[in-house]
Design an enzyme around this catalytic site. Structure first.
Site, PDB file in Angstrom:
ATOM      1  N   TRP A   1       3.012   4.738 -12.594  1.00 59.48           N
ATOM      2  CA  TRP A   1       1.398   4.985 -12.641  1.00 59.48           C
ATOM      3  C   TRP A   1       0.928   5.347 -11.378  1.00 59.48           C
ATOM      4  O   TRP A   1       0.024   6.093 -11.329  1.00 59.48           O
ATOM      5  CB  TRP A   1       1.018   3.564 -13.049  1.00 59.48           C
ATOM      6  CG  TRP A   1      -0.534   3.637 -13.109  1.00 59.48           C
ATOM      7  CD1 TRP A   1      -1.382   4.067 -14.113  1.00 59.48           C
ATOM      8  CD2 TRP A   1      -1.525   3.480 -12.177  1.00 59.48           C
ATOM      9  NE1 TRP A   1      -2.763   3.882 -13.881  1.00 59.48           N
ATOM     10  CE2 TRP A   1      -2.797   3.367 -12.551  1.00 59.48           C
ATOM     11  CE3 TRP A   1      -1.277   2.820 -10.932  1.00 59.48           C
ATOM     12  CZ2 TRP A   1      -4.019   3.261 -11.800  1.00 59.48           C
ATOM     13  CZ3 TRP A   1      -2.566   2.802 -10.062  1.00 59.48           C
ATOM     14  CH2 TRP A   1      -3.663   2.652 -10.579  1.00 59.48           C
ATOM     15  N   HIS A   2       1.465   4.877 -10.227  1.00 60.88           N
ATOM     16  CA  HIS A   2       1.087   5.138  -9.053  1.00 60.88           C
ATOM     17  C   HIS A   2       1.341   6.570  -8.345  1.00 60.88           C
ATOM     18  O   HIS A   2       0.668   6.992  -7.769  1.00 60.88           O
ATOM     19  CB  HIS A   2       1.608   4.250  -7.738  1.00 60.88           C
ATOM     20  CG  HIS A   2       1.105   2.865  -7.806  1.00 60.88           C
ATOM     21  ND1 HIS A   2       1.631   1.633  -8.879  1.00 60.88           N
ATOM     22  CD2 HIS A   2       0.002   2.360  -7.231  1.00 60.88           C
ATOM     23  CE1 HIS A   2       0.992   0.640  -8.627  1.00 60.88           C
ATOM     24  NE2 HIS A   2      -0.016   0.994  -7.675  1.00 60.88           N
ATOM     25  N   GLY A   3       2.384   7.287  -8.956  1.00 64.77           N
ATOM     26  CA  GLY A   3       2.340   8.644  -8.751  1.00 64.77           C
ATOM     27  C   GLY A   3       3.910   8.991  -9.094  1.00 64.77           C
ATOM     28  O   GLY A   3       4.831   8.520  -9.457  1.00 64.77           O
TER      29      GLY A   3
END
Length: 478
Positions: free
Chosen positions: A325-327
């Site tokens: 989700w963060h990248g």
């Protein structure tokens, strides 16, 4: 528009005056003003991407209305999947398209095939990961009949685009925030002062701690090969405080700003670096995201029920997905997997809920055992942060390899003494306020006015003294 910018310092008072002194008699006008202000706030970055927020808002509003009228189970599920596929589809395209294309090419080249697909120069819309999850929670809760869908499009638009938490959270649930747009709001002096106090503390953590840590962290991480293992430890520790000051600082400013307008957002950070194990850390770090994945992914998968294999599978899924989700980078996936490995012994030993209460609650000093647990948890977390900060996996491995070399026992080449004092100051304040919602909520509240205001002015002075070049918040890139 950045919270730590002159633009926001002008924008906020204007909206505040209009909100409380011009449209304060009409709830719908107040909500409409919030929508307009939120769109201006977002368009300050790039007006073209307002269409994504508007479209996502319209889709989930119509899905909610349709779910209220539909009783057929299959059709209800189709409506839910319409919301999920549209929202996740936009998120995957803008955030992950090139990641999947690049890894597709790499996978086939491993077997000797050369593929030349087109990569796109895609701009990642600020905050898309946050408002996508916020609107999805609405559709899912309506589908589960935990929430009555709204017919008020203005209130729903305000909920989706609420500017204090639009671009980096907290990720609010419709069950908490949306009903607040239905109720008449009156100005409350004490609530506004409390909001200003939280904004002040958030600015301190962002400008004084995070931004100054960033200068040293960037120097060390960008030139890893030039430094000893002991210096790299300094860089890793400072990054731990950089990301905490940056993200919890943003959350404090967002929550405090919301309070100025009569809204209560959920706590997003609960002093996570005072945690005694990794499970406690994840109950206290980015709470709105952790609970989102718990309620909408982990529990539907079976949670901690079922066989040991299922429990291990569920833990790895939620942590790896959280990392992704963060990248679009393998470093985030490894970061998530590493935290899953940290968590597993606690889960398998049924100790993942051992530390529910606040550390040393009602006391000033922790025990020696608690200190050792806090330090060991911080060390594990800091090691994982190396993957989060590194440019790629190769960079992370070389960084960690040097840490565990003989150069670890040398004197660090960089010794940020003043910054260390400032971090210690922050930790002491937060330790004293760890039973509150934020560090200075009650700090000095019983002091006589001259002393209390002297403390606040000291914070203001430090913010101006240590402010440098305006820097974006780390989580804007997510």
């Amino acid at each position: 528009m950045l919270f730590n910018s002159i633009d926001f310092a002008i924008f906020l008072p204007i909206v505040f005056v209009l909100y409380w002194f011009v449209v304060n008699k009409n709830l719908k006008l107040q909500n409409f003003l919030i929508v307009v202000a939120s769109y201006v706030f977002y368009a300050w970055w790039d007006w073209r991407f307002l269409s994504l927020i508007m479209f996502s808002t319209l889709v989930d509003y119509l899905v909610g209305i349709s779910l209220a009228k539909q009783e057929h189970a299959v059709r209800r599920k189709m409506l839910l999947w319409t919301s999920i596929l549209i929202n996740i589809g936009f998120l995957c395209f803008f955030k992950y398209y090139n990641f999947f294309i690049d890894n597709f090419i790499t996978a086939f080249s491993f077997f000797g095939y050369k593929i030349q697909p087109n990569s796109l120069n895609i701009i990642l819309p600020v905050g898309i990961s946050f408002y996508t999850f916020q609107t999805l929670s609405y559709s899912i809760d309506v589908y589960r009949r935990k929430l009555v869908p709204t017919a008020d499009f203005i209130a729903f638009s305000a909920f989706v685009s609420f500017f204090p938490q639009l671009v980096a959270g907290p990720i609010e649930r419709a069950t908490n925030l949306l009903p607040q747009f239905y109720k008449k709001r009156s100005f409350h002096y004490g609530k506004a002062v409390d909001g200003l106090r939280q904004i002040l503390w958030g600015l301190f953590k962002k400008i004084v701690i995070a931004d100054n840590c960033a200068e040293v962290v960037n120097q060390i991480f960008n030139n890893t090969g030039d430094f000893s293992g002991s210096t790299l430890v300094v860089g890793a520790v400072l990054f731990a405080f950089q990301i905490y000051g940056d993200f919890s600082g943003y959350s404090d400013i967002a929550i405090g700003t919301s309070r100025l307008f009569g809204f209560d957002l959920k706590q997003n950070f609960a002093f996570p670096y005072f945690s005694r194990d990794i499970a406690e850390f994840w109950r206290r770090w980015h709470i709105s995201l952790s609970t989102w994945f718990r309620d909408y992914l982990y529990i539907p998968l079976g949670g901690s029920r079922g066989s040991k294999f299922q429990q291990i599978r569920n833990v790895f899924i939620i942590f790896v997905v959280s990392g992704f989700w963060h990248g679009p980078n393998w470093t985030f996936i490894v970061w998530g997997a590493l935290n899953a490995l940290y968590f597993l012994p606690l889960l398998l030993g049924s100790k993942n809920r051992k530390h529910i209460e606040i550390v040393a609650q009602g006391k000033w000093l922790p025990t020696i055992k608690e200190i050792l647990l806090i330090l060991s948890t911080f060390a594990l977390t800091t090691l994982a942060w190396v993957f989060f900060r590194a440019d790629n996996l190769s960079h992370a491995w070389s960084f960690i390899s040097e840490i565990f070399s003989y150069s670890l026992f040398t004197i660090p080449q960089i010794q940020p003494k003043i910054l260390s004092i400032l971090i210690l100051f922050m930790l002491l304040i937060e330790w004293s306020g760890r039973e509150e919602l934020y560090g200075i909520e009650r700090f000095g509240i019983t002091w006589k006015k001259p002393y209390r205001y002297a403390f606040y002015y000291t914070i203001v002075f430090l913010i101006f003294l240590f402010s440098g070049e305006e820097q974006e918040f780390i989580y804007f890139q997510f």
